[in-house]
Design a protein around this motif. Structure first.
Motif, PDB file in Angstrom:
ATOM      1  N   LEU A  68      -0.042  -2.429   2.020  1.00 15.46           N
ATOM      2  CA  LEU A  68       1.561  -3.016   1.838  1.00 15.46           C
ATOM      3  C   LEU A  68       1.382  -3.301   0.641  1.00 15.46           C
ATOM      4  CD1 LEU A  68       0.728  -6.316   4.496  1.00 15.46           C
ATOM      5  CD2 LEU A  68       2.468  -4.178   4.619  1.00 15.46           C
ATOM      6  N   SER A  69       0.865  -2.619  -0.374  1.00  8.22           N
ATOM      7  CA  SER A  69       0.462  -3.173  -2.350  1.00  8.22           C
ATOM      8  C   SER A  69       1.015  -1.914  -2.393  1.00  8.22           C
ATOM      9  CB  SER A  69      -0.819  -2.991  -2.281  1.00  8.22           C
ATOM     10  OG  SER A  69      -1.167  -1.519  -2.023  1.00  8.22           O
ATOM     11  N   VAL A  70       1.866  -1.353  -1.845  1.00  9.82           N
ATOM     12  CA  VAL A  70       2.657  -0.005  -2.070  1.00  9.82           C
ATOM     13  C   VAL A  70       3.849  -0.093  -3.362  1.00  9.82           C
ATOM     14  CG1 VAL A  70       1.234   1.756  -0.950  1.00  9.82           C
ATOM     15  CG2 VAL A  70       3.985   0.890   0.177  1.00  9.82           C
ATOM     16  N   GLY A  71       4.580  -1.261  -2.913  1.00  6.00           N
ATOM     17  CA  GLY A  71       6.144  -1.379  -3.254  1.00  6.00           C
ATOM     18  C   GLY A  71       6.066  -2.600  -4.779  1.00  6.00           C
ATOM     19  N   SER A  72       4.438  -3.191  -4.591  1.00  9.07           N
ATOM     20  CA  SER A  72       4.275  -3.977  -5.622  1.00  9.07           C
ATOM     21  C   SER A  72       3.507  -3.315  -7.200  1.00  9.07           C
ATOM     22  CB  SER A  72       3.721  -5.024  -5.588  1.00  9.07           C
ATOM     23  OG  SER A  72       4.254  -5.903  -4.826  1.00  9.07           O
ATOM     24  N   VAL A  73       2.341  -1.859  -6.037  1.00 10.93           N
ATOM     25  CA  VAL A  73       1.843  -1.256  -7.564  1.00 10.93           C
ATOM     26  C   VAL A  73       2.910  -0.561  -8.275  1.00 10.93           C
ATOM     27  CG1 VAL A  73       0.465   0.778  -7.393  1.00 10.93           C
ATOM     28  CG2 VAL A  73      -0.485  -0.860  -5.778  1.00 10.93           C
ATOM     29  N   LEU A  74       4.041  -0.099  -7.534  1.00  8.09           N
ATOM     30  CA  LEU A  74       5.641   0.584  -8.073  1.00  8.09           C
ATOM     31  C   LEU A  74       6.171   0.246  -8.914  1.00  8.09           C
ATOM     32  CD1 LEU A  74       8.046   2.576  -6.130  1.00  8.09           C
ATOM     33  CD2 LEU A  74       8.590   1.019  -8.248  1.00  8.09           C
ATOM     34  N   ALA A  75       6.560  -1.386  -8.544  1.00  8.82           N
ATOM     35  CA  ALA A  75       6.355  -2.585  -9.742  1.00  8.82           C
ATOM     36  C   ALA A  75       5.569  -2.321 -11.370  1.00  8.82           C
ATOM     37  CB  ALA A  75       7.519  -3.668  -9.072  1.00  8.82           C
ATOM     38  N   ALA A 108      -8.366   2.097  -3.847  1.00  4.49           N
ATOM     39  CA  ALA A 108     -10.026   2.724  -4.256  1.00  4.49           C
ATOM     40  C   ALA A 108     -10.231   1.273  -3.930  1.00  4.49           C
ATOM     41  CB  ALA A 108     -10.699   3.905  -5.492  1.00  4.49           C
ATOM     42  N   ALA A 109     -10.411   0.737  -4.953  1.00  5.75           N
ATOM     43  CA  ALA A 109     -10.726  -0.363  -4.941  1.00  5.75           C
ATOM     44  C   ALA A 109     -10.324  -1.350  -3.110  1.00  5.75           C
ATOM     45  CB  ALA A 109     -10.572  -2.014  -6.059  1.00  5.75           C
ATOM     46  N   MET A 110      -9.175  -1.336  -3.204  1.00  6.69           N
ATOM     47  CA  MET A 110      -8.630  -2.391  -1.581  1.00  6.69           C
ATOM     48  C   MET A 110      -9.538  -1.356  -0.725  1.00  6.69           C
ATOM     49  SD  MET A 110      -5.319  -2.738  -1.591  1.00  6.69           S
ATOM     50  CE  MET A 110      -4.506  -1.121  -2.527  1.00  6.69           C
ATOM     51  N   GLY A 111      -9.587  -0.185  -0.565  1.00  4.03           N
ATOM     52  CA  GLY A 111     -10.311   1.229   0.638  1.00  4.03           C
ATOM     53  C   GLY A 111     -12.107   0.973   0.775  1.00  4.03           C
ATOM     54  N   ALA A 112     -12.596   0.560  -0.785  1.00  8.15           N
ATOM     55  CA  ALA A 112     -14.059   0.172  -0.454  1.00  8.15           C
ATOM     56  C   ALA A 112     -13.846  -1.063  -0.031  1.00  8.15           C
ATOM     57  CB  ALA A 112     -13.978   0.050  -2.094  1.00  8.15           C
ATOM     58  N   LEU A 113     -13.090  -2.993   0.222  1.00 12.85           N
ATOM     59  CA  LEU A 113     -13.629  -4.004   0.381  1.00 12.85           C
ATOM     60  C   LEU A 113     -12.906  -3.543   1.933  1.00 12.85           C
ATOM     61  CD1 LEU A 113     -10.837  -6.038  -2.012  1.00 12.85           C
ATOM     62  CD2 LEU A 113     -13.101  -6.031  -1.720  1.00 12.85           C
ATOM     63  N   ILE A 114     -11.964  -2.750   2.464  1.00 10.25           N
ATOM     64  CA  ILE A 114     -11.800  -2.730   3.987  1.00 10.25           C
ATOM     65  C   ILE A 114     -12.738  -1.832   4.676  1.00 10.25           C
ATOM     66  CG2 ILE A 114     -10.062  -1.445   5.549  1.00 10.25           C
ATOM     67  CD1 ILE A 114      -7.752  -2.015   2.984  1.00 10.25           C
ATOM     68  N   THR A 125      -4.861  -5.770   1.830  1.00  5.37           N
ATOM     69  CA  THR A 125      -3.396  -5.041   1.391  1.00  5.37           C
ATOM     70  C   THR A 125      -2.754  -5.850   0.976  1.00  5.37           C
ATOM     71  OG1 THR A 125      -2.520  -3.933   3.141  1.00  5.37           O
ATOM     72  CG2 THR A 125      -3.718  -3.202   2.087  1.00  5.37           C
ATOM     73  N   LEU A 126      -2.283  -7.092   1.701  1.00  7.61           N
ATOM     74  CA  LEU A 126      -0.779  -8.136   1.425  1.00  7.61           C
ATOM     75  C   LEU A 126      -1.785  -9.297   0.061  1.00  7.61           C
ATOM     76  CD1 LEU A 126       1.211 -10.029   2.513  1.00  7.61           C
ATOM     77  CD2 LEU A 126      -0.368 -11.182   3.417  1.00  7.61           C
ATOM     78  N   SER A 127      -2.951  -9.254  -0.052  1.00  6.63           N
ATOM     79  CA  SER A 127      -3.805  -9.703  -1.664  1.00  6.63           C
ATOM     80  C   SER A 127      -3.277  -9.079  -2.353  1.00  6.63           C
ATOM     81  CB  SER A 127      -4.985  -9.975  -1.334  1.00  6.63           C
ATOM     82  OG  SER A 127      -5.301 -10.340  -0.091  1.00  6.63           O
ATOM     83  N   GLY A 128      -3.435  -7.615  -2.054  1.00  8.10           N
ATOM     84  CA  GLY A 128      -3.424  -6.996  -3.261  1.00  8.10           C
ATOM     85  C   GLY A 128      -1.380  -6.379  -3.948  1.00  8.10           C
ATOM     86  N   MET A 129      -1.119  -6.896  -2.846  1.00 11.84           N
ATOM     87  CA  MET A 129       0.807  -7.054  -2.948  1.00 11.84           C
ATOM     88  C   MET A 129       0.730  -8.374  -3.699  1.00 11.84           C
ATOM     89  SD  MET A 129       4.078  -7.248  -0.620  1.00 11.84           S
ATOM     90  CE  MET A 129       3.245  -9.098  -0.232  1.00 11.84           C
ATOM     91  N   PHE A 130       0.878  -9.097  -3.358  1.00 11.48           N
ATOM     92  CA  PHE A 130       0.894 -10.590  -4.729  1.00 11.48           C
ATOM     93  C   PHE A 130      -0.422 -10.194  -6.088  1.00 11.48           C
ATOM     94  CE2 PHE A 130       0.959 -12.508  -0.446  1.00 11.48           C
ATOM     95  CZ  PHE A 130       2.166 -12.598  -0.085  1.00 11.48           C
ATOM     96  N   LEU A 131      -0.846  -9.599  -5.979  1.00  5.84           N
ATOM     97  CA  LEU A 131      -1.503  -9.415  -6.840  1.00  5.84           C
ATOM     98  C   LEU A 131      -1.227  -8.582  -7.832  1.00  5.84           C
ATOM     99  CD1 LEU A 131      -4.426  -9.727  -9.160  1.00  5.84           C
ATOM    100  CD2 LEU A 131      -5.435  -8.114  -7.617  1.00  5.84           C
ATOM    101  N   ALA A 132      -0.778  -7.504  -7.576  1.00 11.27           N
ATOM    102  CA  ALA A 132      -0.138  -6.453  -8.265  1.00 11.27           C
ATOM    103  C   ALA A 132       1.928  -7.124  -9.008  1.00 11.27           C
ATOM    104  CB  ALA A 132      -0.096  -4.478  -7.358  1.00 11.27           C
ATOM    105  N   TYR A 137       4.241 -10.052 -13.605  1.00 13.78           N
ATOM    106  CA  TYR A 137       4.713 -11.004 -14.126  1.00 13.78           C
ATOM    107  C   TYR A 137       4.424 -11.691 -15.365  1.00 13.78           C
ATOM    108  CZ  TYR A 137       8.452 -11.154 -10.540  1.00 13.78           C
ATOM    109  OH  TYR A 137       9.446 -10.656 -10.017  1.00 13.78           O
ATOM    110  N   LEU A 138       2.459 -11.185 -15.697  1.00 13.94           N
ATOM    111  CA  LEU A 138       1.822 -11.803 -16.802  1.00 13.94           C
ATOM    112  C   LEU A 138       2.710 -10.649 -17.655  1.00 13.94           C
ATOM    113  CD1 LEU A 138      -1.524 -12.211 -15.294  1.00 13.94           C
ATOM    114  CD2 LEU A 138      -0.345 -13.580 -16.622  1.00 13.94           C
ATOM    115  N   ILE A 139       2.837  -9.303 -17.880  1.00 11.32           N
ATOM    116  CA  ILE A 139       3.296  -8.568 -18.850  1.00 11.32           C
ATOM    117  C   ILE A 139       5.125  -9.303 -19.064  1.00 11.32           C
ATOM    118  CG2 ILE A 139       4.259  -6.394 -18.782  1.00 11.32           C
ATOM    119  CD1 ILE A 139       2.586  -5.238 -17.132  1.00 11.32           C
TER     120      ILE A 139
END
Length: 336
Positions: A68-75, A108-114, A125-132, A137-139
């Motif tokens: 679920l993180s792919v859209g946020s990683v794109l952004a 890779a970090a998400m895959g290792a956690l999984i 990946t939901l956590s990854g979505m929020f994190l990314a 917005y930090l930038i």
């Protein structure tokens, strides 16, 4: 006859291609100009980034997971690219290499956690979505314009043939698709993905490197999301934290409509292309009509997803019925 069709491994892929041709034929008959070569190529131009992100999602779903993180990683990729170019004045090729590496490491970090912590892919990946998305917005909370000459050239370049044109992003997306098809169907890595998606415990008993493969799957998905972010930067010439909201759901829809089973272990990477084209064609048909709200795109896609999920369920039932019954074990002797 219907049972044989449902049991065929090519059934959903054939249905997807047939649906694409039917929609395109009906649209060409109803709307003047829709059948032109340039309209067809525009489907690829407008959805090159979605094709790349859906390729990575296909690998994840084939393994029985979800990302679920792919859209946020794109952004995040667009924001990092814009900031590094605008504020840090990095060379564009170094920026592209950096964001691609970060995307792969993030996955890779998400895959290792999984795998190593036995966590659910949905939660990780939901956590990854929020994190990314939060890192965007930090930038900056505002949009950052990209005016680097290389990015502008990639945005404006037209590769012409047969009186029509495509963008360099289309070439990159199709090259990524070709590499992904080879990886999935002609390498040990691809065979391990199918084995894990079919039955992870059986894959472990066969001695397959399940942990390493899972990490590589999510690394590849993160890499594809970052590459899609680069293509999106070419397309929009800006970085923004609100870019690509909901794109992860579009990618999942394209993969499912393309014939990949949500439970994993079954599907074709090439089918994802037809799924992406169907999503793009739905948007094009609604735009050509001119009287329908753009929200009809979501309604039609939702209906298609219901249909394809039903077909997948019927295929699973058919395969279960056709499977030979396990021989009954001999009764154990009674203790003396």
């Amino acid at each position: 006859m219907m049972k044989k069709l449902l049991a065929s491994p090519y059934f959903t892929s054939l249905v997807t291609v047939a649906l694409l041709l039917l929609m395109f034929g009906a649209g060409s008959a109803a709307y003047t100009g829709l059948g032109s070569l340039q309209v067809v190529l525009n489907l690829l131009i407008d959805n090159a980034f979605l094709l790349v992100i859906a390729i990575g999602m296909t690998f994840v779903i084939l393994s029985g997971g979800i990302d679920l993180s792919v859209g946020s990683v794109l952004a995040l990729t667009t924001m990092m690219s814009a900031w590094l170019l605008h504020a840090a004045h990095w060379p564009p090729l170094l920026v592209i290499a950096t964001v691609l590496a970060i995307g792969a490491l993030f996955g890779a970090a998400m895959g290792a956690l999984i795998h190593y912590f036995k966590l659910q892919p949905f939660i990780v990946t939901l956590s990854g979505m929020f994190l990314a998305r939060g890192l965007c917005y930090l930038i900056s909370i505002n949009s950052i314009t990209i005016d680097d000459p290389l990015y502008v050239a990639m945005s404006q370049t037209r590769l012409e043939f047969w009186g029509a044109f495509i963008s360099p992003s289309v070439v990159i997306a199709l090259a990524t698709l070709a590499v992904a098809i080879y990886m999935a169907h002609y390498t040990r890595f691809g065979r391990a993905i199918y084995a894990i998606g079919g039955n992870e415990q059986s894959a472990l008993l066969m001695g397959l490197p399940v942990g390493r493969t899972k990490v590589l799957i999510y690394a590849f998905s993160g890499f594809c999301a970052a590459l899609a972010g680069v293509l999106f930067s070419f397309y929009m010439l800006s970085g923004y934290g609100l870019h690509a909201q909901g794109t992860e759901l579009d990618a999942i829809a394209a993969v499912v409509i393309g014939g990949t089973l949500l439970t994993g272990g079954y599907g074709y990477v090439a089918g994802t292309l037809s799924g992406v084209l169907i999503l793009g064609l739905i948007q094009t048909l609604i735009a050509f009509d001119g009287t329908l709200s753009s929200w009809w795109t979501k309604i039609v896609i939702g209906a298609l997803l219901f249909v394809f999920c039903l077909v997948q369920r019927l295929m699973a039932i058919s395969a279960t019925r056709r499977a030979p019954a396990a021989p009954a074990s001999a009764p154990s002797p009674l203790p003396a």
